[in-house]
Design a protein around this motif. Structure first.
Motif, short mmCIF file in Angstrom:
data_model
loop_
_atom_site.label_atom_id
_atom_site.label_comp_id
_atom_site.label_asym_id
_atom_site.label_seq_id
_atom_site.Cartn_x
_atom_site.Cartn_y
_atom_site.Cartn_z
N LYS A 298 0.83 -1.20 0.00
CA LYS A 298 0.00 0.00 0.00
C LYS A 298 0.87 1.26 0.00
O LYS A 298 0.55 2.26 -0.66
N ALA A 299 1.99 1.21 0.73
CA ALA A 299 2.91 2.34 0.73
C ALA A 299 3.52 2.56 -0.65
O ALA A 299 3.84 3.69 -1.04
N LEU A 300 3.67 1.48 -1.42
CA LEU A 300 4.21 1.60 -2.77
C LEU A 300 3.17 2.04 -3.79
O LEU A 300 3.51 2.31 -4.94
N GLY A 301 1.89 2.06 -3.40
CA GLY A 301 0.85 2.56 -4.28
C GLY A 301 0.03 1.51 -4.98
O GLY A 301 -0.50 1.75 -6.07
N ILE A 302 -0.14 0.34 -4.36
CA ILE A 302 -0.89 -0.72 -5.03
C ILE A 302 -2.36 -0.35 -5.24
O ILE A 302 -2.97 -0.74 -6.24
N ASP A 303 -2.94 0.44 -4.33
CA ASP A 303 -4.34 0.84 -4.52
C ASP A 303 -4.50 1.72 -5.76
O ASP A 303 -5.45 1.56 -6.54
N THR A 304 -3.55 2.62 -5.95
CA THR A 304 -3.59 3.48 -7.13
C THR A 304 -3.40 2.66 -8.41
O THR A 304 -4.08 2.89 -9.42
N ARG A 305 -2.48 1.71 -8.36
CA ARG A 305 -2.25 0.87 -9.54
C ARG A 305 -3.48 0.02 -9.86
O ARG A 305 -3.85 -0.13 -11.03
N ALA A 306 -4.13 -0.52 -8.83
CA ALA A 306 -5.35 -1.30 -9.05
C ALA A 306 -6.45 -0.45 -9.68
O ALA A 306 -7.14 -0.90 -10.60
N ALA A 307 -6.59 0.78 -9.20
CA ALA A 307 -7.60 1.67 -9.76
C ALA A 307 -7.32 1.96 -11.23
O ALA A 307 -8.24 2.02 -12.06
N ARG A 308 -6.03 2.13 -11.56
CA ARG A 308 -5.68 2.39 -12.97
C ARG A 308 -6.00 1.18 -13.85
O ARG A 308 -6.50 1.32 -14.97
N LEU A 309 -5.71 -0.01 -13.36
CA LEU A 309 -5.99 -1.21 -14.13
C LEU A 309 -7.49 -1.40 -14.35
O LEU A 309 -7.93 -1.87 -15.40
N ARG A 310 -8.28 -1.03 -13.33
CA ARG A 310 -9.74 -1.17 -13.45
C ARG A 310 -10.33 -0.29 -14.56
O ARG A 310 -11.35 -0.63 -15.14
N GLN A 311 -9.69 0.82 -14.84
CA GLN A 311 -10.22 1.75 -15.84
C GLN A 311 -10.36 1.10 -17.22
O GLN A 311 -11.27 1.42 -17.97
N ASP A 312 -9.46 0.20 -17.54
CA ASP A 312 -9.48 -0.44 -18.86
C ASP A 312 -9.95 -1.90 -18.78
O ASP A 312 -9.78 -2.65 -19.74
#
Length: 362
Positions: A298-312
């Motif tokens: 989470k500190a590395l930004g996995i939530d943000t990465r997951a959100a980006r992947l969901r967009q497509d």
């Protein structure tokens, strides 16, 4: 019954009981019948799934972690990127793809894989063909220079020794034969000196020690302290040493009897992160962590990465992304049991995901 089982029985009949460490070594690395001689032990079609196989996000974030540490190192023109036990090469493939956004880091990478399995080497070669890796039997043959080392679920498979409290003494736990059936069984034999702090353990208590793991931590730390770099260790285990039998076997994604059909199941045990930290610090390296895997990712930004992947993603793909996120970071998945530990050169700042220098060793 397995082919290896009879070889182990013959050895015990000839030479006497064998240590748990020797048993693990035979089960995993016997040249003909060892577990890692088998094809495709990893993945849905194999016996177990590791974090890189769950989601591309894991490897991507570790790749970006390496790039950030390289920048912290002063961006050396050449850095040995090393993975210990790379599995099928999935983690590195995802990591290297993610680091295309840092082209100077990609240009600096000299890729090295520490892998003993010929079948896994073949899979790694196919997946990483464009990255020109060099393979090694051990870390000691990686060429000199600054290093970035990844060890994901590597140390848990290294052999451990077990000691059992019998009355007022500690005895080593061994594998021997049942008198009548000749089946493999555990027993305790040979008294050993009591370590400080272990005298109060109740009868039947088991303590585990892993000299092979500490040797790896020492080798990594010694190299890093002398030549620069960092290592990231991610595995399941405990922050402080304690009592308990953590040796386990996994076959077709289910628990398996440790002594049944040796060589056909994966054998692992929990990692004692306090012992790794102590070994690394004795070599003059810094130690950061351990921190739970969920907090680290989470500190590395996995939530943000997951959100980006969901967009497509399609609806089904989005569901898979969410399930992978929960499994990697959730308390009921890998988020708490798995931990991350960093070993770094004394001059480096805290790597991403590690807020302080506090380690498991005071």
């Amino acid at each position: 019954m397995s082919a290896l089982a009879e070889e182990i029985r013959e050895r015990i009949r000839r030479d006497g009981p064998i240590s748990v460490a020797a048993y693990m070594e035979l089960c995993l690395h016997h040249p003909r019948h060892g577990y890692y001689c088998r094809d495709r032990p990893i993945g849905a079609a194999g016996d177990f799934v590791t974090a890189p196989e769950i989601s591309q996000m894991f490897g991507e974030l570790i790749g970006l972690w390496c790039a950030a540490v390289w920048q912290n190192m002063g961006q050396p023109q050449r850095v040995r990127l090393v993975e210990l036990g790379p599995g099928r090469g999935t983690l590195l493939a995802d990591a290297l793809r993610a680091t295309r956004t840092v082209p100077a880091f990609r240009d600096a990478i000299d890729l090295h894989l520490v892998e003993s399995s010929e079948s896994l080497r073949a899979e790694q070669a196919a997946l990483l063909v464009d990255d020109h890796p060099t393979w090694h039997e051990g870390f000691e043959t990686v060429p000199p220079g600054p290093v970035l080392v990844i060890a994901n679920e590597f140390l848990d498979a290294l052999p451990i020794r077990q000691f059992e409290r019998v009355g007022n003494t500690w005895q080593e736990r061994v594998v021997t034969l049942a008198p009548r059936s000749q089946a493999l069984r555990f027993a305790a034999t040979d008294s050993v000196p009591v370590e400080a702090g272990l005298g109060c353990a109740p009868p039947g208590a088991i303590v585990e020690r892993a000299p092979a793991r500490e040797a790896v931590a020492s080798a990594l730390a010694g190299r890093i302290a002398a030549e620069g770099g960092a290592a990231l260790i991610v595995d399941y285990g405990h922050e402080q040493q304690g009592f308990g039998d953590t040796l386990q076997a996994v076959k077709r994604h289910n628990r398996h009897d440790v002594l049944d059909a040796p060589g056909t199941a994966d054998l692992t045990a929990h990692v004692d992160f306090s012992a790794l930290a102590a070994a690394a610090r004795r070599e003059g390296a810094q130690v950061f962590g351990p921190v739970p895997q969920g907090r680290f990712l989470k500190a590395l930004g996995i939530d943000t990465r997951a959100a980006r992947l969901r967009q497509d993603a399609s609806a089904d793909q989005a569901t898979e992304i969410d399930a992978a996120l929960r499994r990697l970071t959730g308390a009921h998945g890998m988020g708490e049991l798995f931990k991350a530990l960093a070993i770094a050169h004394p001059t480096l700042d805290a790597p991403p995901g590690f807020e302080t220098k506090a380690s498991a060793v005071p």
